[in-house]
Design a protein around this motif. Structure first.
Motif, PDB file in Angstrom:
ATOM      1  N   GLU A 197      -4.467  -3.685  -1.859  1.00 55.99           N
ATOM      2  CA  GLU A 197      -3.689  -2.754  -2.125  1.00 55.99           C
ATOM      3  C   GLU A 197      -2.357  -3.041  -1.565  1.00 55.99           C
ATOM      4  O   GLU A 197      -2.123  -3.811  -0.097  1.00 55.99           O
ATOM      5  CB  GLU A 197      -4.388  -1.548  -1.605  1.00 55.99           C
ATOM      6  CG  GLU A 197      -4.397  -1.330  -0.464  1.00 55.99           C
ATOM      7  CD  GLU A 197      -4.778  -0.020  -0.560  1.00 55.99           C
ATOM      8  OE1 GLU A 197      -4.137   1.145  -1.054  1.00 55.99           O
ATOM      9  OE2 GLU A 197      -6.463   0.359   0.427  1.00 55.99           O
ATOM     10  N   ILE A 198      -1.008  -2.430  -2.367  1.00 58.65           N
ATOM     11  CA  ILE A 198       0.209  -2.342  -0.990  1.00 58.65           C
ATOM     12  C   ILE A 198       1.203  -1.035  -1.313  1.00 58.65           C
ATOM     13  O   ILE A 198       0.993  -0.316  -2.212  1.00 58.65           O
ATOM     14  CB  ILE A 198       1.207  -2.782  -1.758  1.00 58.65           C
ATOM     15  CG1 ILE A 198       2.507  -3.766  -1.629  1.00 58.65           C
ATOM     16  CG2 ILE A 198       1.582  -2.609  -3.504  1.00 58.65           C
ATOM     17  CD1 ILE A 198       3.155  -4.933  -1.740  1.00 58.65           C
ATOM     18  N   TRP A 199       1.638  -0.714   0.332  1.00 58.17           N
ATOM     19  CA  TRP A 199       2.483  -0.369   0.441  1.00 58.17           C
ATOM     20  C   TRP A 199       3.710  -0.492   1.086  1.00 58.17           C
ATOM     21  O   TRP A 199       3.255  -0.690   2.653  1.00 58.17           O
ATOM     22  CB  TRP A 199       1.600   1.225   1.640  1.00 58.17           C
ATOM     23  CG  TRP A 199       2.186   2.379   1.224  1.00 58.17           C
ATOM     24  CD1 TRP A 199       2.619   2.613   3.173  1.00 58.17           C
ATOM     25  CD2 TRP A 199       2.760   3.477   1.017  1.00 58.17           C
ATOM     26  NE1 TRP A 199       3.169   3.765   2.899  1.00 58.17           N
ATOM     27  CE2 TRP A 199       3.498   4.109   1.719  1.00 58.17           C
ATOM     28  CE3 TRP A 199       3.014   3.721  -0.395  1.00 58.17           C
ATOM     29  CZ2 TRP A 199       4.186   5.339   1.512  1.00 58.17           C
ATOM     30  CZ3 TRP A 199       3.552   4.906  -0.838  1.00 58.17           C
ATOM     31  CH2 TRP A 199       4.226   5.386  -0.301  1.00 58.17           C
ATOM     32  N   LYS A 200       4.778  -0.098   0.934  1.00 56.16           N
ATOM     33  CA  LYS A 200       6.049  -0.395   1.112  1.00 56.16           C
ATOM     34  C   LYS A 200       5.880  -1.632   1.701  1.00 56.16           C
ATOM     35  O   LYS A 200       6.430  -2.450   2.608  1.00 56.16           O
ATOM     36  CB  LYS A 200       6.421   0.027   2.397  1.00 56.16           C
ATOM     37  CG  LYS A 200       6.508   1.361   2.277  1.00 56.16           C
ATOM     38  CD  LYS A 200       7.336   3.036   3.204  1.00 56.16           C
ATOM     39  CE  LYS A 200       7.339   3.665   2.534  1.00 56.16           C
ATOM     40  NZ  LYS A 200       8.451   5.433   3.460  1.00 56.16           N
ATOM     41  N   ARG A 201       5.408  -3.087   0.552  1.00 50.73           N
ATOM     42  CA  ARG A 201       5.412  -4.366   1.253  1.00 50.73           C
ATOM     43  C   ARG A 201       4.307  -4.701   2.273  1.00 50.73           C
ATOM     44  O   ARG A 201       4.523  -6.413   2.395  1.00 50.73           O
ATOM     45  CB  ARG A 201       6.873  -4.865   1.410  1.00 50.73           C
ATOM     46  CG  ARG A 201       7.880  -4.757   0.484  1.00 50.73           C
ATOM     47  CD  ARG A 201       9.626  -5.821   0.899  1.00 50.73           C
ATOM     48  NE  ARG A 201       8.651  -7.187   1.233  1.00 50.73           N
ATOM     49  CZ  ARG A 201       8.361  -7.986   0.587  1.00 50.73           C
ATOM     50  NH1 ARG A 201       9.219  -7.709  -1.130  1.00 50.73           N
ATOM     51  NH2 ARG A 201       9.038  -9.268   1.272  1.00 50.73           N
ATOM     52  N   VAL A 202       3.986  -3.419   2.497  1.00 53.55           N
ATOM     53  CA  VAL A 202       2.464  -4.177   3.337  1.00 53.55           C
ATOM     54  C   VAL A 202       1.655  -3.801   2.628  1.00 53.55           C
ATOM     55  O   VAL A 202       0.803  -3.274   1.678  1.00 53.55           O
ATOM     56  CB  VAL A 202       2.124  -3.259   4.877  1.00 53.55           C
ATOM     57  CG1 VAL A 202       1.098  -3.181   5.212  1.00 53.55           C
ATOM     58  CG2 VAL A 202       3.736  -2.844   5.453  1.00 53.55           C
ATOM     59  N   ILE A 203       0.572  -5.199   2.579  1.00 48.65           N
ATOM     60  CA  ILE A 203      -0.344  -5.801   1.778  1.00 48.65           C
ATOM     61  C   ILE A 203      -1.928  -4.984   2.026  1.00 48.65           C
ATOM     62  O   ILE A 203      -1.958  -5.980   3.464  1.00 48.65           O
ATOM     63  CB  ILE A 203      -0.603  -6.511   0.535  1.00 48.65           C
ATOM     64  CG1 ILE A 203       1.194  -6.580  -0.836  1.00 48.65           C
ATOM     65  CG2 ILE A 203      -1.725  -6.943  -0.091  1.00 48.65           C
ATOM     66  CD1 ILE A 203       1.185  -8.217  -0.870  1.00 48.65           C
ATOM     67  N   MET A 204      -2.088  -4.526   1.951  1.00 53.93           N
ATOM     68  CA  MET A 204      -4.264  -4.603   2.888  1.00 53.93           C
ATOM     69  C   MET A 204      -5.019  -5.580   1.431  1.00 53.93           C
ATOM     70  O   MET A 204      -4.892  -5.021   0.660  1.00 53.93           O
ATOM     71  CB  MET A 204      -4.445  -3.530   3.101  1.00 53.93           C
ATOM     72  CG  MET A 204      -6.241  -3.032   4.057  1.00 53.93           C
ATOM     73  SD  MET A 204      -6.125  -1.453   4.148  1.00 53.93           S
ATOM     74  CE  MET A 204      -4.710  -1.007   5.915  1.00 53.93           C
ATOM     75  N   VAL A 205      -6.006  -6.236   1.810  1.00 60.08           N
ATOM     76  CA  VAL A 205      -6.550  -7.063   1.686  1.00 60.08           C
ATOM     77  C   VAL A 205      -8.276  -6.540   2.272  1.00 60.08           C
ATOM     78  O   VAL A 205      -8.441  -6.299   2.974  1.00 60.08           O
ATOM     79  CB  VAL A 205      -6.734  -8.420   1.571  1.00 60.08           C
ATOM     80  CG1 VAL A 205      -6.943  -9.175   3.335  1.00 60.08           C
ATOM     81  CG2 VAL A 205      -7.893  -9.238   1.383  1.00 60.08           C
ATOM     82  N   HIS A 206      -8.979  -5.548   1.408  1.00 63.00           N
ATOM     83  CA  HIS A 206     -10.380  -4.961   1.577  1.00 63.00           C
ATOM     84  C   HIS A 206     -11.707  -6.292   0.932  1.00 63.00           C
ATOM     85  O   HIS A 206     -11.773  -7.235  -0.086  1.00 63.00           O
ATOM     86  CB  HIS A 206     -10.937  -3.966  -0.013  1.00 63.00           C
ATOM     87  CG  HIS A 206      -9.610  -3.477   0.962  1.00 63.00           C
ATOM     88  ND1 HIS A 206     -10.066  -1.903   1.267  1.00 63.00           N
ATOM     89  CD2 HIS A 206      -8.328  -2.963   0.438  1.00 63.00           C
ATOM     90  CE1 HIS A 206      -8.749  -1.441   2.434  1.00 63.00           C
ATOM     91  NE2 HIS A 206      -7.718  -1.649   1.003  1.00 63.00           N
TER      92      HIS A 206
END
Length: 245
Positions: A154-163
């Motif tokens: 998921e992405i929020w303001k160019r910060v991607i979080m990988v689960h």
């Protein structure tokens, strides 16, 4: 390809570093070779990123922590590197068995030719593993995550979080377009402008959201619904998965 070499003898490190460098140059394999003089230093380096190295050469008879114990700790924290024991004693060959090393080499009886054969086998196996790993880079930190453990991005303001791995996550900067391109042909599908999901983790479709096998829910965009359902149907067919209704 990152290679770690751990031995408490500087002359030994220099000798085999030359062998590794010559073999890599001979066969056109680009490597980064990092050396350590103790098991403690190696463990500290890999404590946060256990899969940073593709290949680890390990002496056994070292200071306060020997190579067998160091390798066991690495395996316990998820290190999947090809481990090659390079030692002076054959007394530990059975102790090494449960660590699943690629090879157990004796320094006195290992020729340059034999060493090169093992090196090529290690790089071939490591290369196959690399195809199934996702590299997550944050600043100077690098983390390799098995792709089959990743449920979604998921992405929020160019910060991607990988689960991944059920409940773990990691963050890095980028775009989902870049990640989607990198994971092409790895069964990931864009389900929303801010979400990229592994088809293998989809459990069920609900109105405006997906339920994953991890129990998590992910929103599904209206404009993406048709293509996601088609991609999931194709994935099921290709995987020969039979669904009982």
């Amino acid at each position: 390809m990152v290679i770690y070499f751990c031995d408490d003898n500087e002359e030994t490190i220099e000798k085999y570093a030359q062998w590794i460098t010559k073999a890599s140059e001979k066969h056109g394999i680009e490597i980064t070779l990092v050396t350590f003089t103790s098991g403690e230093a190696l463990l500290f380096q890999l404590s946060d990123s256990p899969n940073e190295a593709a290949i680890i050469y390990m002496d056994i008879l070292m200071g306060s922590i020997n190579g067998i114990d160091a390798a066991r700790q690495l395996r316990a924290c998820g290190c999947a590197a090809e481990i090659i024991f390079l030692t002076t004693s054959e007394d530990y060959v059975y102790d090494a068995f449960d660590i699943t090393p690629l090879q157990y080499l004796l320094k006195a009886s290992t020729s340059v030719e034999k060493f090169e054969q093992v090196f090529l086998r290690a790089t071939a196996l490591a290369g196959k593993k690399a195809d199934n790993m996702f590299l997550c880079v944050t600043g100077n930190a690098k983390q390799l995550i098995p792709i089959n453990e990743i449920s979604y991005f998921e992405i929020w303001k160019r910060v991607i979080m990988v689960h991944y791995n059920g409940a773990e996550n990691a963050e890095f900067y980028g775009t989902l377009d870049q990640v989607e391109q990198q994971l092409q042909d790895k069964n990931f599908i864009r389900v929303h402008r801010s979400y990229l999901v592994s088809l293998s983790y989809i459990s069920k479709f609900q109105p405006r959201k997906l339920v994953l096998k991890t129990g998590e829910t992910v929103p599904i965009g209206v404009t993406y619904t048709k293509q996601v359902k088609q991609a999931f149907s194709d994935y099921i067919s290709q995987s020969n998965i039979h669904i009982i209704v």
